[in-house]
Design an enzyme around this catalytic site. Structure first.
Site, PDB file in Angstrom:
ATOM      1  N   GLN A  21     -27.281  37.971 -48.743  1.00  0.00           N
ATOM      2  CA  GLN A  21     -27.670  36.596 -49.044  1.00  0.00           C
ATOM      3  C   GLN A  21     -28.143  35.838 -47.790  1.00  0.00           C
ATOM      4  O   GLN A  21     -27.821  36.190 -46.666  1.00  0.00           O
ATOM      5  CB  GLN A  21     -26.498  35.851 -49.696  1.00  0.00           C
ATOM      6  CG  GLN A  21     -26.170  36.301 -51.102  1.00  0.00           C
ATOM      7  CD  GLN A  21     -25.435  37.610 -51.149  1.00  0.00           C
ATOM      8  OE1 GLN A  21     -24.679  37.952 -50.238  1.00  0.00           O
ATOM      9  NE2 GLN A  21     -25.650  38.377 -52.204  1.00  0.00           N
ATOM     10  N   GLU A  67     -21.034  36.134 -57.759  1.00  0.00           N
ATOM     11  CA  GLU A  67     -19.724  36.748 -57.779  1.00  0.00           C
ATOM     12  C   GLU A  67     -18.712  35.664 -58.137  1.00  0.00           C
ATOM     13  O   GLU A  67     -18.760  34.551 -57.597  1.00  0.00           O
ATOM     14  CB  GLU A  67     -19.354  37.358 -56.426  1.00  0.00           C
ATOM     15  CG  GLU A  67     -20.015  38.691 -56.162  1.00  0.00           C
ATOM     16  CD  GLU A  67     -19.512  39.318 -54.870  1.00  0.00           C
ATOM     17  OE1 GLU A  67     -19.737  40.519 -54.681  1.00  0.00           O
ATOM     18  OE2 GLU A  67     -18.899  38.607 -54.044  1.00  0.00           O
ATOM     19  N   GLU A 120     -21.901  31.590 -55.603  1.00  0.00           N
ATOM     20  CA  GLU A 120     -20.776  32.517 -55.608  1.00  0.00           C
ATOM     21  C   GLU A 120     -19.442  31.849 -55.294  1.00  0.00           C
ATOM     22  O   GLU A 120     -19.357  30.963 -54.437  1.00  0.00           O
ATOM     23  CB  GLU A 120     -21.008  33.620 -54.564  1.00  0.00           C
ATOM     24  CG  GLU A 120     -22.251  34.456 -54.836  1.00  0.00           C
ATOM     25  CD  GLU A 120     -22.350  35.649 -53.928  1.00  0.00           C
ATOM     26  OE1 GLU A 120     -22.395  36.782 -54.445  1.00  0.00           O
ATOM     27  OE2 GLU A 120     -22.365  35.452 -52.698  1.00  0.00           O
TER      28      GLU A 120
END
Length: 715
Positions: free
Chosen positions: A278, A610, A588
């Site tokens: 990322q 996530e 996330e």
């Protein structure tokens, strides 16, 4: 008219000065020019009034004689008031900036606190509450003279500070190599470098450079200073691998916060390596050969890398995705693509493989609905610095260059911010009418940076990091046209901030389709170098906003300790605006809904998520009667929404017994469509019971360890 803001009457502050009384006033119309003319609304006499023609829209403006700061507007309406209006300012009487959202009036006195500046102030009415015209006894503007701070310095050849190194073709190759090696090798001996204060930007003036092997570590940016990528060629590599990772040389899942832009690379050996995850964009790059996106020390191609972003680029040869779990490529040209793990997403990519999700896992759109490429720094033929702002495009495909459409802004129209600058000084630059250019470093902000002028460019190089103190919002953008925000990182401060960044005003639904706000390569962190806290990291109110590559991250690890009750954060992104597009959305580990989409007709192309690792137990993570919070929530009243290419992962390592009912939660309507979405339990640690609503099945998947559940289309 639903959603308009109303304001209660408040007395004018003692420090404010009435600026408008007796000043020249004009109007779009007057019901009776003699008896009801514009000047009667600024004469101080509540027995006289201005009234317009009986049609929409209408306006009334006053000339203050010189630029003033505007702090408050007081309106004394007759019974014929505006049911919808904005207050606008202008320096020249022709180009206007909204300093309020669309607002509902009311008969009698109405007071509005504002923040803005201008010589001209205008009430712009768009809807009448009655069948008559707009009618005002008094239109009063309060404020003061332009701040007495000295005019801030600008230059076409600015000093970018000690963290920026600028090379030209005459620079010895050994000098360039030494600069890269020093920056990278310092990180190899520092286990805290991932969250350290170091910031580096390496800029290359037009020309061809000899063999340079540029290893990029954390907070390191490489960019060419030509107007096109092929104006700068590096022979060798701009390399990202995972050898820094203390023995785990096949793990690139923490290769964050580095970038390469506006440059061409002739890779040594024919292949350039860019093994990132990322917050590591590759933009406007020409790879004169092949490109691989995975670590070098793999076991038969089974290393670890997790999501990345490529845009406005050309790869002459093959792109090998290797171990990348998800990847997004936008508006580029490639020779071919090899590989794919769970979801490779392409929009507007010439040479992309055909749509085939989930076998092979390619999600392909022929074009991207709306794009505006990121502004970039370059040097003109006279050696002066400028920032190029590419134009808005619709249904785009392929790279924009050469001959990128857009406009060029001289550097003298930017304030070049340094880490030592206060928020007040930065706001003073904005009040001066300047754009902002942030140099590498960490900025502590005790007040909000407020962008109120349409078309302002706010950009940075080398991962400048903004940290609010005292719980303020770090950056706010008014509900105006065409603001471009790019290249910034936000760290939550130790006092909880309601937001780290906001765009627009709550309840405002102004049409910005012709010139939207754009947010590009902007990264948010709750907990990293500090034990930060923020309720929401980004809230978007403005219609038509383009969100092009953000990573909003509640940290699962950091330089400061992290934990469920330590670095707290509810939501990464809230979208209240209509017609908002997200291309490359990474969110996330937040503790409630990670994305909440309240606006209508929203679209997302590529979503990676996530769930939080650190949920202590199920009781701590209940959404009413539901287990946990979905990663992507579309509000129940939304009638149209689309998603292409979304993945959500569970890894409940603190308590593997934790369950999530579903990762995507959307209303069951024909206009709400999801395509190519999946869930997966990493290492089969933790359960997601369904992909979307009650559809898709559970992970862990009986088919095998870390095997996803796929939904090709929903409903």
């Amino acid at each position: 008219m639903a959603g308009f803001l109303t304001f209660t009457v408040q007395p004018a502050r003692a420090a404010d000065t009435l600026l408008s009384q007796g000043r020249p006033a004009t109007a779009s119309s007057s019901e009776n020019a003699g008896a009801l003319g514009a000047g009667l609304a600024v004469d101080g006499d509540t027995g006289t009034r201005w009234s317009s023609a009986w049609s929409d829209p209408q306006w009334l403006q006053v000339d203050l004689g010189s630029t003033q700061t505007i702090s408050q507007i007081r309106l004394n309406w007759e019974a014929a008031y505006a049911s919808a209006f904005t207050i606008q300012t202008s320096a020249n009487g022709t180009s206007w900036t909204n300093i309020t959202p669309t607002t509902a009036g009311k008969a009698g006195l109405q007071t509005i606190d504002v923040s803005g500046s201008g010589r001209y102030v205008r009430l712009h009415g768009t809807a009448r509450a009655t069948g008559y015209g707009y009618s005002l006894f008094e239109f009063q503007v309060y404020g003061g003279t332009t701040p007495t701070d000295p005019t801030l310095p600008t230059s076409d050849t600015p000093d970018f500070g000690p963290n920026v190194k600028v090379f030209d073709p005459s620079t010895p190759t050994a000098t360039i190599q030494s600069a890269f090696d020093s920056a990278f090798n310092a990180q190899l001996v520092s286990p805290t470098a991932q969250f350290g204060p170091q910031r580096h930007a390496f800029l290359f003036k037009p020309g061809t450079y000899g063999r340079v092997w540029a290893n990029l570590g954390f907070y390191t940016a490489v960019a060419g200073l030509g107007q096109n990528p092929d104006d700068v060629t590096i022979n060798g590599a701009v390399n990202v691998d995972s050898g820094w990772n203390y023995g785990d040389t096949a793990n690139a899942t923490q290769n964050f916060w580095r970038s390469v832009e506006n440059i061409s690379i002739a890779p040594e050996g024919g292949t350039n390596r860019w093994a990132v995850s990322q917050a590591a964009p590759m933009r406007r790059v020409h790879i004169k050969g092949n490109l691989t996106l995975a670590p070098s020390n793999q076991d038969n191609g089974q290393g670890y890398s997790s999501g990345g972003y490529l845009a406005d680029s050309k790869v002459d040869g093959k792109v090998s995705s290797g171990s990348q779990q998800q990847w997004y490529t936008r508006d580029s040209s490639i020779g071919s693509w090899e590989g794919g793990v769970w979801n490779m997403v392409y929009s507007g990519v010439q040479g992309a493989p055909p749509n085939a999700f989930p076998n092979p896992p390619h999600t392909t759109l022929a074009t991207t609905p709306v794009t505006r490429e990121k502004p970039y720094l370059y040097v003109d033929s006279a050696g002066k610095y400028r920032v190029f702002v590419p134009s808005l495009k619709r249904n785009s495909a392929g790279a924009t260059w050469p001959n990128t459409a857009g406009s060029s802004i001289p550097m003298r129209e930017f304030y070049v911010a340094k880490p030592s600058d206060s928020a007040a000084r930065i706001n003073s630059a904005l009040a001066q009418g300047l754009n902002l250019f942030f140099t590498p470093g960490t900025y502590t902000l005790n007040e909000t940076i407020k962008v109120t002028r349409a078309n302002t460019v706010v950009t940075g190089i080398g991962f400048p990091t903004l940290i609010p103190s005292g719980g303020v919002t770090a950056l706010s953008v008014a509900d105006v046209d065409g603001v471009k925000v790019s290249g910034l990182t936000f760290d939550a401060g130790t006092t909880n901030s309601p937001n780290l960044m906001t765009v627009g005003s709550a309840g405002a639904h102004t049409d910005h389709a012709a010139n939207p706000v754009s947010i590009q390569d902007v990264f948010f962190r709750i907990g990293s170098s500090v034990q930060g806290k923020a309720t929401t990291t980004l809230t978007v109110h403005s219609d038509d906003t383009i969100i092009d590559h953000i990573w909003a991250w509640r940290a699962d690890h950091g330089g400061a300790p992290t934990g469920w009750n330590v670095n707290t954060g509810d939501t990464g992104l809230i979208v209240n605006g209509d017609d908002v597009l997200a291309t490359g959305l990474f969110v996330e580990h937040y503790q409630k809904y990670e994305v909440i989409w309240n606006g209508n007709r929203g679209r997302t192309i590529f979503f990676q998520n996530e769930k939080p690792y650190d949920v202590p137990n199920q009781a701590a993570w209940m959404n009413g009667s539901q287990n946990g919070y979905a990663a992507y929530k579309v509000a129940d009243n939304v009638t149209e929404h689309e998603v292409w290419g979304g993945g959500s992962y569970a890894y409940f390592n603190v308590n593997p017994a934790v369950k999530l009912d579903h990762s995507f939660e959307v209303p069951n309507r024909a206009g709400v469509k999801l395509r190519s979405i999946l869930t997966v339990s990493l290492g089969d640690v933790g359960t997601i019971s369904n992909v979307v609503n009650n559809t898709g099945g559970a992970v862990p998947n009986p088919a095998g360890n870390t095997v996803p559940r796929n939904v090709v289309s929903y409903p």
